[in-house]
Design an enzyme around this catalytic site. Structure first.
Site, PDB file in Angstrom:
ATOM      1  N   LYS A 193       0.969  -1.338  -0.162  1.00 44.75           N
ATOM      2  CA  LYS A 193       0.026   0.044   0.069  1.00 44.75           C
ATOM      3  C   LYS A 193       0.767   1.156  -0.051  1.00 44.75           C
ATOM      4  CE  LYS A 193      -4.291   1.031   0.244  1.00 44.75           C
ATOM      5  NZ  LYS A 193      -5.554   0.005  -0.254  1.00 44.75           N
TER       6      LYS A 193
ATOM      7  N   GLY B 234     -20.812   6.756   5.209  1.00 46.43           N
ATOM      8  CA  GLY B 234     -19.956   7.143   4.130  1.00 46.43           C
ATOM      9  C   GLY B 234     -20.550   6.543   2.672  1.00 46.43           C
ATOM     10  N   VAL B 235     -20.865   7.708   1.877  1.00 53.13           N
ATOM     11  CA  VAL B 235     -21.549   7.414   0.767  1.00 53.13           C
ATOM     12  C   VAL B 235     -20.657   7.999  -0.554  1.00 53.13           C
ATOM     13  CG1 VAL B 235     -23.741   7.043   1.310  1.00 53.13           C
ATOM     14  CG2 VAL B 235     -22.945   9.245   1.174  1.00 53.13           C
ATOM     15  N   GLY B 236     -19.397   7.818  -0.475  1.00 47.04           N
ATOM     16  CA  GLY B 236     -18.326   8.146  -1.542  1.00 47.04           C
ATOM     17  C   GLY B 236     -18.488   7.061  -2.579  1.00 47.04           C
ATOM     18  N   LYS B 237     -17.439   6.781  -3.223  1.00 45.81           N
ATOM     19  CA  LYS B 237     -17.392   5.848  -4.256  1.00 45.81           C
ATOM     20  C   LYS B 237     -18.053   4.456  -4.184  1.00 45.81           C
ATOM     21  CE  LYS B 237     -12.771   6.618  -4.896  1.00 45.81           C
ATOM     22  NZ  LYS B 237     -11.460   6.038  -5.782  1.00 45.81           N
ATOM     23  N   VAL B 238     -17.783   3.891  -2.867  1.00 49.99           N
ATOM     24  CA  VAL B 238     -17.976   2.649  -2.754  1.00 49.99           C
ATOM     25  C   VAL B 238     -19.486   2.662  -2.118  1.00 49.99           C
ATOM     26  CG1 VAL B 238     -17.617   0.464  -1.296  1.00 49.99           C
ATOM     27  CG2 VAL B 238     -15.735   1.533  -2.593  1.00 49.99           C
ATOM     28  N   GLY B 239     -19.610   3.357  -0.957  1.00 49.04           N
ATOM     29  CA  GLY B 239     -20.939   3.389  -0.275  1.00 49.04           C
ATOM     30  C   GLY B 239     -22.088   3.838  -1.025  1.00 49.04           C
TER      31      GLY B 239
END
Length: 371
Positions: free
Chosen positions: A93, A193-198
């Site tokens: 990472k 969290g409702v970004g790219k994945v959420g």
């Protein structure tokens, strides 16, 4: 992430709170390019199964100590994630320190690409929090060891598509283990969290008939989700989300979401989300078990993204990667069943399976194939 004051290098900590010198990582590289403002850390945990594969996180860490700690923890998680996903890759990472909205530039990303290239293929990078496929196109102008690129450049595009699918499949497996059926219809799921994945996970949940609560520190992200899914309900604070009478709590933001205070306040039966390193410290899982909460290990259920970017290295097939991602259901089910039978936490069962594969397949390096 908890605030950390600046510390000298000798006191930087890694997984389980050990010193940097005592970690079991193969390699940790500090990268600095003064002209572009690049300050990055590349951590390689293991190359037993193959080159270390893992994304690049671009984040305004409060200190270099916090950045090192994140890189160490995330790279170890990637080794276990790749092993359980059946991939022939080790774990690595990278983190870039700084606010991507302020310092990200073509020059910085290309400088970073040269550092990735300098490792000669021991580390293959991709997207993570704060980086996108377009960024990987720039990194790839300086390095051959990049995946997660845009479709225009022969890549697979946004890896969050399959990450969300994998989390959904893991959640279905946990639901079957807890309630006897994998369907989430009629269940209340709280997504943090409702970004790219959420945001994409919300789509799967709505389609399956679940009721969905959401919270995000980014009000605009919440507005986008509500506009697309009007039946979704937003709450005003993280505390309200966690304490709500939900069936599933799904952390999809940054790591460390689960600590003693959160677990004590939880009313959910299941925890299953897309965030990495959700347990703030190892003893949290024991507390979850004592509270009767079923934990689907994060690095098991959120492996869809790495499955996608790994597939890209062989010439991307969405259907092939999707099929492999859907197997997360069976892997999660196996881990939860094993944990219950052996009387151990699910993460311990997952660790055993991952370590067994790393040991059994990693030893094959001792069989010389010639040059």
């Amino acid at each position: 992430m908890a605030d950390m004051s600046e510390q000298p290098a000798s006191s930087l900590t890694g997984e389980a709170g050990g010193s940097l010198a005592s970690t079991s990582h193969e390699q940790v590289v500090f990268c600095h390019d003064a002209a572009t403002g690049l300050r990055a850390i590349i951590a390689i945990y293991s190359t037993e199964l193959g080159p270390a594969l893992g994304g690049t996180r671009f984040y305004p860490y409060p200190s270099s100590a916090a950045a090192v700690n994140d890189a160490l923890n995330l790279s170890k998680a990637m080794a276990y994630k790749n092993a359980l996903a059946g991939l022939d890759f080790g774990g690595g990472k990278a983190v870039i320190i700084g606010d991507p909205g302020k310092i990200k530039s073509e020059a910085l990303l290309r400088a970073y690409g040269r550092f990735v290239q300098s490792l000669g293929g021991r580390y293959i990078t991709a997207c993570d929090v704060g980086t996108y496929s377009q960024d990987m196109d720039l990194v790839a102008r300086e390095s051959r060891y990049v995946t997660g690129r845009t479709e225009a450049h022969g890549g697979a595009g946004d890896s969050s598509v399959l990450t969300a699918l994998g989390v959904f499949q893991g959640m279905r497996a946990a639901a079957e283990h807890a309630w006897g059926t994998p369907g989430l219809g009629g269940r209340m799921v709280a997504v943090e969290g409702v970004g790219k994945v959420g945001s994409q996970l919300v789509g799967h949940l709505v389609a399956d008939g679940a009721s969905v609560l959401v919270y995000d520190v980014n009000a605009e992200a919440v507005r986008r989700v509500i506009a697309r899914y009007p039946d979704v309900t937003a709450v005003a604070s993280r505390g309200e989300l966690i304490a709500s009478p939900n069936d599933v709590y799904s952390p999809c933001a940054l790591g460390g979401a689960l600590d003693e205070a959160v677990v004590t306040a939880l009313r959910a039966r299941i925890v299953c989300g897309g965030a990495n390193n959700q347990l703030a410290y190892p003893s949290v899982e024991k507390l979850l078990t004592e509270q009767g909460v079923l934990y689907a290990p994060d690095y098991v259920v959120n492996a869809g993204g790495v499955i996608q970017v790994a597939d890209e290295l062989d010439g991307f097939s969405f259907e092939r990667a999707k099929q492999r991602t859907e197997q997360i259901f069976d892997t999660t089910k196996k881990i939860l069943t094993t944990a219950e039978a052996d009387g151990i936490p699910p993460a311990a069962a997952a660790d055993r399976l991952a370590e067994r594969r790393m040991s059994e397949i990693g030893r094959l390096k001792g069989i010389w194939l010639g040059s």
